[in-house]
Design a protein around this motif. Structure first.
Motif, short mmCIF file in Angstrom:
data_model
loop_
_atom_site.label_atom_id
_atom_site.label_comp_id
_atom_site.label_asym_id
_atom_site.label_seq_id
_atom_site.Cartn_x
_atom_site.Cartn_y
_atom_site.Cartn_z
N ILE A 175 -4.16 5.57 4.41
CA ILE A 175 -2.86 5.07 4.84
C ILE A 175 -2.09 6.17 5.53
N GLY A 176 -1.28 5.78 6.50
CA GLY A 176 -0.44 6.75 7.20
C GLY A 176 0.31 6.09 8.32
N ARG A 220 5.02 0.96 13.00
CA ARG A 220 4.44 0.54 11.74
C ARG A 220 3.31 1.47 11.34
N GLY A 221 3.10 1.58 10.04
CA GLY A 221 1.99 2.37 9.55
C GLY A 221 0.67 1.64 9.69
N GLU A 222 -0.38 2.32 9.28
CA GLU A 222 -1.73 1.77 9.39
C GLU A 222 -2.43 1.92 8.05
N VAL A 223 -3.13 0.86 7.65
CA VAL A 223 -3.93 0.89 6.43
C VAL A 223 -5.35 0.47 6.79
N ILE A 238 -3.88 9.49 4.40
CA ILE A 238 -4.03 9.89 3.00
C ILE A 238 -4.88 8.86 2.26
N ILE A 239 -5.80 9.35 1.42
CA ILE A 239 -6.50 8.48 0.47
C ILE A 239 -5.78 8.63 -0.87
N HIS A 262 0.84 -1.21 0.00
CA HIS A 262 0.00 0.00 0.00
C HIS A 262 0.87 1.25 0.00
N PHE A 263 1.97 1.23 0.77
CA PHE A 263 2.89 2.37 0.79
C PHE A 263 3.58 2.51 -0.57
N LEU A 264 3.93 1.40 -1.18
CA LEU A 264 4.55 1.44 -2.51
C LEU A 264 3.58 2.03 -3.53
#
Length: 354
Positions: A340-341, A348-351, A331-332, A3-5
């Motif tokens: 995501i952020g 760790r980030g969150e989705v 962010i969408i 998702h970050f990619l």
């Protein structure tokens, strides 16, 4: 991680609209859906799927060997660039004779400046103080985060340079698996007679915690990488080697948890042109719609819609957050069904899908 990619690639594509360029993604035997996502959503991207996890240095060397452009940008997959980032830096590059590496201001997912954006050469005494917790001299302090000037060492999350310079110093040293290779490359470029430049007028988001979790394995690799650096560039130092050994053994006692940082969120605010009903239902919480960003409020999570806001506007909102404001951001990505952020550069980030 994919998702970050996805978010990263969407920002890079937006930033390259007016620049003749190519995007190369190196996959070091990932176990998530990254490769499938790239093939489906980014068919013009060159995807190189390595047979094993070759590490950061070798992976990037493989990518640069494939590249054709005069300039290359080493970029982590958990970053977000503004639409004008590359143009600003490329325009600046022609103003400096013997330009080596060019980088910029890095912030985390909450807009906090990352001091590793500009570092000094970690000579043994400086590194010893850093290991012992005294990091002031490890970072460049005579240049503010929004100024522009010479900086010796950059972080590998964002490095822009001429491909010829990269090849002249033989790229990343593959003795480093992960950590330390960016210090080594920066130092090699300096020793080759080039000037490394920091440009603080443009910012790049580096979520960081997603790719750099602070655990025992991290500590062992980091301190091991520093030993490689000193054995290569400085004389053997028994005191330093002893402190490094103790650092590896004692580091687990000082590591912070890398779990997701929870916040006391009392309201959600969507910055968009219209309400997203699917997102509202997924959050199971009241969602306030703002057609434009109005103010920073404590205990508020701001959801920034990239279908409505460009990346530069999103980065500016993050950058301008007051230091003591207890707000968070997600962010969408454009044409996506998730937010995501990351609430901290150490977690760790969150989705959240909707």
């Amino acid at each position: 991680m994919h998702h970050f990619l996805e978010l990263c690639l969407k920002s890079v594509e937006a930033a390259l609209v007016n620049i003749e360029s190519e995007i190369i993604v190196i996959d070091n035997k990932s176990v998530d859906a990254s490769c499938a996502m790239v093939r489906q959503l980014f068919p013009k991207v060159t995807l190189i799927e390595n047979e094993d996890n070759y590490g950061f240095s070798r992976g990037n060397n493989i990518g640069v060997a494939k590249a054709k452009g005069d300039y290359i940008c080493i970029l982590n997959p958990d970053t977000v660039v503004a639409e004008d980032t590359f143009e600003i830096l490329l325009n600046h590059s022609v103003l400096t004779d013997k330009l080596g590496i060019l980088s910029c201001r890095l912030i985390d997912g909450q807009g906090v400046f990352l001091p590793e954006s500009k570092r000094n050469i970690p000579k043994p005494f400086i590194a010893i103080k850093k290991i012992l917790g005294f990091s002031y001299s490890y970072y460049v302090s005579n240049l503010s985060e929004k100024e522009t000037g010479s900086v010796p060492i950059f972080v590998g999350a964002f490095m822009l340079m001429q491909r010829a310079v990269y090849n002249e110093v033989k790229g990343f040293d593959e003795d480093y698996f992960m950590y330390g290779e960016d210090i080594d490359l920066s130092y090699k470029v300096l020793k080759a007679g080039y000037e490394n430049r920091y440009h603080g007028s443009t910012s790049v988001v580096h979520f960081k915690g997603e790719s750099t979790l602070k655990d025992k394995a991290y500590a062992k690799r980091f301190y091991g990488a520093m030993q490689i650096f000193y054995n290569k560039h400085f004389k053997s130092n028994l005191v330093f080697n002893t402190i490094v050994w103790f650092g590896i053994k004692l580091s687990p006692l000082f590591q912070r948890s890398s779990e997701h940082v929870k916040r006391n969120i009392k309201q959600y605010v969507l910055i968009s042109s219209e309400m997203n009903t699917a997102l509202k239902n997924s959050l199971k919480h009241d969602l306030i719609l703002w057609p434009k960003f109005e103010s920073y409020q404590n205990n508020t999570e701001y959801i920034l819609d990239n279908n409505y806001l460009d990346f530069k506007s999103i980065i500016e909102i993050l950058s301008n957050r007051p230091k003591n404001c207890k707000a968070t951001f997600k962010i969408i990505p454009k044409n996506s069904n998730f937010i995501i952020g990351s609430n901290s550069s150490k977690s760790r980030g969150e989705v959240i899908s909707f």
